[in-house]
Design an enzyme around this catalytic site. Structure first.
Site, short mmCIF file in Angstrom:
data_model
loop_
_atom_site.label_atom_id
_atom_site.label_comp_id
_atom_site.label_asym_id
_atom_site.label_seq_id
_atom_site.Cartn_x
_atom_site.Cartn_y
_atom_site.Cartn_z
N GLU A 63 5.87 -3.75 -3.38
CA GLU A 63 6.80 -2.96 -4.18
C GLU A 63 7.16 -3.63 -5.50
O GLU A 63 7.31 -2.96 -6.52
CB GLU A 63 8.06 -2.64 -3.37
CG GLU A 63 7.86 -1.60 -2.27
CD GLU A 63 7.08 -2.10 -1.07
OE1 GLU A 63 6.98 -3.34 -0.91
OE2 GLU A 63 6.55 -1.28 -0.31
N HIS B 135 15.23 2.72 6.88
CA HIS B 135 14.69 3.98 6.36
C HIS B 135 15.80 4.97 6.03
O HIS B 135 15.53 6.14 5.82
CB HIS B 135 13.71 4.61 7.35
CG HIS B 135 12.39 3.92 7.41
ND1 HIS B 135 12.26 2.62 7.80
CD2 HIS B 135 11.13 4.35 7.11
CE1 HIS B 135 10.98 2.27 7.77
NE2 HIS B 135 10.27 3.30 7.34
#
Ligand SMILES: Cc1ncc(C[n+]2csc(CCOP(=O)(O)OP(=O)(O)O)c2C)c(N)n1
Ligand SMILES: [Mg+2]
Lengths: 366, 349
Positions: free
Chosen positions: B63, B132
């Site tokens: 990322e 999440h």
């Protein structure tokens, strides 16, 4: 029993080390270096200019006229040769020890002084070639370089990108992530590691257990080599070949240039507090490998350089530096309002209000 | 005129990407599993086939790298729209977003700029794995140089994503995945750009102002229905632009109603609700009948999904808070700490 019959060799590696000139300036290669003689002269002059300019910058810092400065003292060969070897259409993502490269890339001394003197206008690089601003955050520039290289690839631009960094930087994720990506995408990207054996106070063996930094490239299937980082010829050939390869879709390269940080990390550092005696001795001995003297000896041995030329050039350098310093010192800070100007292209309203606050403060304190 | 078909937010985002990429060849998509798979939620489905592998690019899994190379790409005039698979994974990219994307313009005095959109699904309610379900908008709202945008519905997702892509600066675009497929509505005319610095007033009423964004808009609207049945009429404001905040619209409403409840899913302390409440206190003080209050996540790690419902604000909570506001109950609320029994479970010895 080690059950050797269970194993076959799937990969093994060697790392090559390149050098052309020994510390006495004698050629170690049969390669004909004469066609590049003008280059060696230019690189030599670039190193002298950089050394003198950086010396001046340290003095300015000591007298309170620069915030901080980091020199490339005794390791100028890497940064100067790198900047010299790049072409106009290439792009550099430099770090804070790349004064030499940026000067070669046409960046004005006055801008570099502005940068270290706490003024963002120093990154305008008005006479440069669109290079990235100087990376202060270690290794971050490796990813920016990978992004630029991807843009070059997508645009079919015939240029290559150089990410310049230190040995400490190779411990960071940004370095590894950029390297990995460069391998996967075969980016036109060259990593140049200025391995000066120290990251502020941390010596290389505490930074990594790897025997070379070049070998980090192998895990990403990226070509690599180690060069004598005080040998301008070796550095030049290594970078030139890597850039040519990158521009011709041959993919990325890692070049580890070995040198030694003889002096301080920066003007805010004092190595005598953390280097032991042996290490301090090593630092002094590193001066025997000085890249400037080495190339001087070679050029003089070829009758391409002498005291007269040296003195002439030093005078030119002095005049150039003096002018830049004068311009810098006479350049007033930008208007306070300007701190608002470049945060967004289209200002959010709230910034207009906050700028009015600033102006009110100004008026009240005036 | 032909009746417009209602679309999901996923389709709206897909449509926006499709339209933007058709109009501007400089736009590329970067992310993990976005090409052949079309993204884990299908937002980029079909775009690889339409625009090719030079423009819809699966990257290695890193990322920080995604954000970092975007800075380099954008500096050369390419406009990357980056998908992070979940907002929880953006934290690895925080340095590149905060220090490089958000600051490229200012540190080069405008010589280089960074028109990038960082997209990520965020928020709870979808029975995801650990990490999440968080709502990180406040982390980004604190960063100068960024815009932070959160659409609450398909139409807004469409219009706001187009504007985010067109914006010359980096935009963090957080998508409430809880309503990715549960809310459908017709999309605006093709290429409609919604402003990036304006709230949307969803309902009008003079009694109180309800301020929210993202998926919480659903609970807020549900509460509004109940409240109306009880004769309480609220302005419901969808903030949409988390940074910069459209305080003009919010303030105007609060000056009218004198009462304000801010609802957000993100944890309370240091949340964007705090900023809104602080600004209301300064901008609407003489008009306030009660202090502005928040209904926000507890200051706890987001529970795994079995207990997650206890974390989430339900319409009843909102109704309850509005009734509290209407009864001026807020003024007499105890100062925290004074009212707990001396032996409450977490007390330090
Ligand atoms: C991400 C980050 N961490 C820490 C620092 C503080 N810092 C500045 S320079 C430096 C050492 C870097 O060493 P190296 O990469 O070997 O480069 P050198 O200075 O030796 O050329 C450190 C730790 C920083 N600037 N950025
Ligand atoms: Mg070092």
């Amino acid at each position: 029993m080690d059950h050797a019959d269970l194993f076959t060799e799937t990969a093994s590696f060697t790392i090559k080390h390149r050098s052309c000139l020994n510390p006495d300036g004698e050629l170690l290669t049969k390669r004909d270096v004469q066609p590049d003689i003008q280059r060696w002269i230019d690189i030599y002059k670039g190193m002298l200019l950089t050394r003198m300019f950086e010396h001046k910058a340290v003095n300015l810092q000591r007298t309170g006229r620069l915030g901080i400065f980091a020199t490339a003292f005794a390791q100028e060969a890497i940064t100067v040769t790198l900047g010299h070897t790049m072409a106009k259409e290439d792009l550099l993502c430099p770090y804070y020890r790349d004064t030499g490269a940026l000067l070669q890339r046409g960046v004005a001394m006055e801008e570099l002084l502005l940068f270290w003197g706490g003024d963002e206008r120093g990154s305008l690089f008005q006479s440069g070639h669109g290079d990235f601003p100087i990376a202060t955050m270690v290794a971050s520039q490796c990813l920016h370089a990978a992004g630029v290289a991807k843009a070059f690839q997508l645009r079919r631009h015939r240029g290559a990108v150089i990410a310049s960094c230190g040995d400490g930087a190779t411990s960071r994720g940004d370095f590894y992530e950029a390297l990995n990506l460069a391998g996967v995408w075969r980016l036109p990207l060259v990593f140049v590691i200025n391995n000066n054996q120290w990251a502020i106070s941390v010596p290389l063996p505490q930074q990594t257990a790897a025997r070379t930094l070049a070998q980090k490239a192998l895990a990403a299937e990226v070509s690599c080599e180690q060069v004598d980082g005080n040998d301008c010829m070796a550095i030049h050939y290594a970078i030139r070949e890597a850039l040519d390869k990158a521009r011709n879709n041959g993919g990325p390269t890692v070049i580890e240039a070995l040198t030694y940080r003889a002096g301080e990390h920066s003007t805010a550092d004092a190595p005598e507090y953390y280097r032991n005696e042996e290490q301090q001795r090593a630092a002094r001995q590193a001066l025997a490998l000085d890249p400037v003297r080495r190339l001087s000896r070679y050029l003089r041995s070829q009758q391409k350089w002498n005291d007269l030329l040296e003195n002439e050039w030093l005078m030119t350098c002095r005049a150039t530096i003096e002018k830049a310093v004068t311009d810098y010192l006479h350049n007033p800070a930008d208007k306070p309002e300007s701190i608002f100007h470049y945060n967004y292209a289209c200002w959010p309203e709230v910034l207009c209000a906050q700028m009015a606050e600033l102006n009110d403060d100004e008026r009240t304190s005036a | 005129m032909k009746e417009q078909v209602p679309e999901t937010m996923v389709n709206a985002l897909n449509r926006a990407l499709h339209n933007a990429m058709t109009d501007n060849q400089d736009i590329i998509l970067l992310g993990e599993d976005i090409a052949a798979k079309g993204g884990v939620f299908g937002v980029s489905k079909g775009l690889l086939a339409r625009f090719g592998a030079d423009r819809v690019i699966d990257t290695p899994l890193a990322e920080g790298m995604l954000a970092g190379i975007s800075v380099g790409l954008a500096s050369q005039g390419i406009i990357p729209v980056v998908e992070f698979q979940f907002s929880g994974f953006m934290l690895a990219a925080m340095e590149q977003i905060a220090c490089h994307a958000a600051r490229l313009r200012s540190r080069t005095r405008g010589r280089l700029s960074c028109p990038v959109v960082f997209r990520a699904p965020y928020g709870g309610g979808s029975h995801g794995a650990e990490f999440h379900s968080e709502s990180p908008e406040a982390l980004f709202a604190h960063l100068p140089g960024l815009r932070v945008v959160i659409p609450s519905s398909p139409a807004k997702a469409y219009g706001l994503l187009l504007s985010s892509i067109a914006d010359p600066d980096p935009v963090v675009f957080l998508e409430p995945k809880r309503v990715y497929r549960t809310v459908c509505e017709p999309l605006p005319q093709p290429n409609t750009h919604y402003p990036l610095d304006r709230c949307f007033i969803l309902r009008s009423g003079g009694d109180a102002t309800l301020v929210s964004w993202g998926a919480s808009i659903q609970e807020t609207l549900a509460a509004d229905v109940t409240l109306r049945q009880q004769g309480i009429h609220c302005d419901v404001i969808d903030v949409a632009s988390i940074k910069p905040l459209d305080m003009a619209t919010i303030t105007q409403s609060v000056r009218k109603t004198g009462r304000c409840l801010i609802i957000h899913e993100a944890v309370r302390t240091g949340g964007v609700g705090a900023e809104i409440a602080a600004q209301i206190s300064a901008l609407a003080f003489p008009y306030l009948k009660t202090p502005p209050i928040r209904r926000a996540g507890f200051d706890i790690a987001l529970p795994y999904y079995r207990l997650e419902p206890y974390f989430m604000t339900q319409p009843e909570h909102i109704v309850q808070s509005v009734i509290q506001l209407m009864n001026d109950d807020v003024r007499t609320a105890p100062i925290s700490g004074q009212s707990y029994p001396s032996a409450y479970p977490g007390k330090c010895k």
